[in-house]
Design a protein around this motif. Structure first.
Motif, mmCIF file in Angstrom:
data_model
loop_
_atom_site.group_PDB
_atom_site.id
_atom_site.type_symbol
_atom_site.label_atom_id
_atom_site.label_comp_id
_atom_site.label_asym_id
_atom_site.label_seq_id
_atom_site.Cartn_x
_atom_site.Cartn_y
_atom_site.Cartn_z
ATOM 1 N N LEU A 15 3.060 0.942 1.130
ATOM 2 C CA LEU A 15 3.113 1.779 2.281
ATOM 3 C C LEU A 15 4.488 1.308 3.393
ATOM 4 C CD1 LEU A 15 -0.736 2.192 2.963
ATOM 5 C CD2 LEU A 15 0.992 4.079 2.652
ATOM 6 N N GLN A 16 4.472 0.060 3.240
ATOM 7 C CA GLN A 16 5.468 -0.618 4.220
ATOM 8 C C GLN A 16 7.142 -0.027 3.749
ATOM 9 O OE1 GLN A 16 4.615 -4.833 3.948
ATOM 10 N NE2 GLN A 16 3.557 -4.523 6.178
ATOM 11 N N GLU A 17 7.130 -0.404 2.381
ATOM 12 C CA GLU A 17 8.424 0.259 1.543
ATOM 13 C C GLU A 17 8.707 1.660 2.014
ATOM 14 O OE1 GLU A 17 7.845 -0.659 -2.538
ATOM 15 O OE2 GLU A 17 8.105 -3.084 -2.376
ATOM 16 N N THR A 18 7.704 2.530 2.006
ATOM 17 C CA THR A 18 7.709 3.963 1.995
ATOM 18 C C THR A 18 7.766 4.352 3.625
ATOM 19 O OG1 THR A 18 5.569 4.514 1.588
ATOM 20 C CG2 THR A 18 7.088 4.641 -0.319
ATOM 21 N N ASN A 19 7.794 3.143 4.527
ATOM 22 C CA ASN A 19 7.423 3.558 5.877
ATOM 23 C C ASN A 19 6.321 4.662 6.168
ATOM 24 O OD1 ASN A 19 9.994 2.318 6.605
ATOM 25 N ND2 ASN A 19 11.097 4.106 5.939
ATOM 26 N N GLY A 74 4.317 8.943 -0.930
ATOM 27 C CA GLY A 74 5.480 8.264 -1.550
ATOM 28 C C GLY A 74 5.042 6.956 -2.082
ATOM 29 N N ALA A 75 4.100 6.392 -1.285
ATOM 30 C CA ALA A 75 3.750 4.863 -1.548
ATOM 31 C C ALA A 75 2.726 5.333 -2.936
ATOM 32 C CB ALA A 75 2.486 4.564 -0.444
ATOM 33 N N VAL A 76 1.930 6.382 -3.250
ATOM 34 C CA VAL A 76 1.316 6.687 -4.240
ATOM 35 C C VAL A 76 2.321 6.937 -5.524
ATOM 36 C CG1 VAL A 76 0.178 8.646 -5.734
ATOM 37 C CG2 VAL A 76 -0.712 8.000 -3.261
ATOM 38 N N LYS A 77 3.296 7.295 -5.441
ATOM 39 C CA LYS A 77 4.386 7.425 -6.320
ATOM 40 C C LYS A 77 5.031 6.231 -7.036
ATOM 41 C CE LYS A 77 8.662 10.303 -7.658
ATOM 42 N NZ LYS A 77 9.552 11.270 -7.087
ATOM 43 N N THR A 78 5.245 5.287 -5.894
ATOM 44 C CA THR A 78 5.566 4.019 -6.099
ATOM 45 C C THR A 78 4.874 2.975 -6.901
ATOM 46 O OG1 THR A 78 6.985 4.128 -4.038
ATOM 47 C CG2 THR A 78 6.415 1.731 -4.998
ATOM 48 N N LEU A 79 3.601 3.171 -6.534
ATOM 49 C CA LEU A 79 2.467 2.393 -7.178
ATOM 50 C C LEU A 79 2.445 2.855 -8.472
ATOM 51 C CD1 LEU A 79 -0.092 1.681 -4.256
ATOM 52 C CD2 LEU A 79 1.190 0.182 -5.439
ATOM 53 N N ARG A 80 2.383 4.075 -8.890
ATOM 54 C CA ARG A 80 2.266 4.683 -9.994
ATOM 55 C C ARG A 80 3.324 4.492 -10.983
ATOM 56 N NH1 ARG A 80 -0.634 10.592 -8.336
ATOM 57 N NH2 ARG A 80 -2.694 9.592 -8.612
ATOM 58 N N GLN A 81 4.347 4.476 -10.461
ATOM 59 C CA GLN A 81 5.565 3.967 -11.161
ATOM 60 C C GLN A 81 5.691 2.567 -11.731
ATOM 61 O OE1 GLN A 81 8.896 5.237 -8.505
ATOM 62 N NE2 GLN A 81 9.162 7.047 -9.496
ATOM 63 N N LYS A 82 5.185 1.843 -10.718
ATOM 64 C CA LYS A 82 5.254 0.301 -10.968
ATOM 65 C C LYS A 82 3.920 0.156 -12.003
ATOM 66 C CE LYS A 82 7.017 -1.556 -6.728
ATOM 67 N NZ LYS A 82 6.710 -2.237 -5.341
ATOM 68 N N GLY A 83 2.844 0.704 -11.993
ATOM 69 C CA GLY A 83 1.751 0.509 -12.529
ATOM 70 C C GLY A 83 1.896 0.911 -14.092
ATOM 71 N N LEU A 84 2.692 2.023 -14.295
ATOM 72 C CA LEU A 84 2.907 2.517 -15.535
ATOM 73 C C LEU A 84 3.758 1.750 -16.295
ATOM 74 C CD1 LEU A 84 3.234 6.605 -14.913
ATOM 75 C CD2 LEU A 84 1.170 5.236 -15.333
ATOM 76 N N ALA A 85 5.004 1.159 -15.725
ATOM 77 C CA ALA A 85 5.608 0.016 -16.167
ATOM 78 C C ALA A 85 5.103 -0.946 -16.740
ATOM 79 C CB ALA A 85 6.731 -0.157 -15.296
ATOM 80 N N ALA A 86 4.094 -1.603 -15.958
ATOM 81 C CA ALA A 86 3.473 -2.759 -16.219
ATOM 82 C C ALA A 86 2.430 -2.517 -17.503
ATOM 83 C CB ALA A 86 2.681 -3.318 -15.135
ATOM 84 N N ALA A 87 1.938 -1.180 -17.428
ATOM 85 C CA ALA A 87 1.054 -0.817 -18.252
ATOM 86 C C ALA A 87 1.627 -0.603 -19.759
ATOM 87 C CB ALA A 87 0.226 0.460 -17.821
#
Length: 201
Positions: free
Chosen positions: A28-32, A37-50
């Motif tokens: 949320l801080q990264e996306t102001n 936007g925060a949902v998208k960021t977390l999903r991208q990071k989560g899918l990469a880790a998965a």
């Protein structure tokens, strides 16, 4: 200056994505403070880790059932994880139930993923597309690309993990599972399922 994020917003993001509190706050801080936007960021990071965990063995899990439409549709599904500890978690049980509901709501779905679809099904669909009138005047190489594209689209309708999640059409079942892989830190796989429809063999 670090943006001050409310705990309510962090909690809401955690409930939607399954990510940890600190990761939600950071996103949320990264996306102001932009929630989507925060949902998208977390999903991208989560899918990469998965993606790094998808080859790990899954020997635990649960078999679950779901009955729908006044007893006219029933589903049995087996979903595997790595440990009994995760299999007993409420979030894992909820995931399995959501997958069972997805199967009940997807009458065209016959396979867990496209890799399971037999070659004869692929060849039959390819033959059907090849006979369509709108392709008769196309050059052979263009015709082949169009046919393969259409067949791929048709076969995705038969694949469970390629379906848009009935509770959030912005993600597929594959992405939903990968979000939970990121949450639990364990690989998760749908092993098999059976759908029963009243009156059908």
């Amino acid at each position: 200056m670090t943006l001050d994020i409310s705990s309510t917003l962090v909690k809401e993001l955690r409930q939607k994505t399954g990510a940890g509190m600190m990761n939600c706050k950071k996103a949320l801080q990264e996306t102001n403070g932009d929630f989507e936007g925060a949902v998208k960021t977390l999903r991208q990071k989560g899918l990469a880790a998965a993606d790094k965990k998808v080859d790990r063995k899954t020997v635990e899990g649960v078999v679950n059932s779901y009955i729908h439409a006044g007893g006219k549709i029933g589903v049995l599904v087996e979903v595997n994880c790595e440990t009994d500890f995760v299999a007993r978690r409420e979030e894992f049980q909820e995931l399995v139930q959501n997958i069972a509901m997805q199967i009940a709501a997807s009458p065209e779905v016959l396979y867990v993923n496209s890799e399971e679809i037999p070659e004869q099904v692929f060849l039959a669909e390819k033959a059907i597309e090849a006979e369509k009138d709108d392709l008769s005047n196309k050059p052979p190489e263009i015709k082949e690309k169009i046919i393969l594209g259409r067949v791929e689209k048709t076969l995705k309708k038969l694949s469970l993990i390629d379906q848009a999640f009935i509770r959030d059409s912005n993600i597929t079942i594959d992405e939903l599972i990968k979000e939970k892989i990121s949450l639990f830190g364990e690989n998760i796989k749908v092993k098999r399922f059976t759908r029963y429809t009243l009156g059908n063999k």
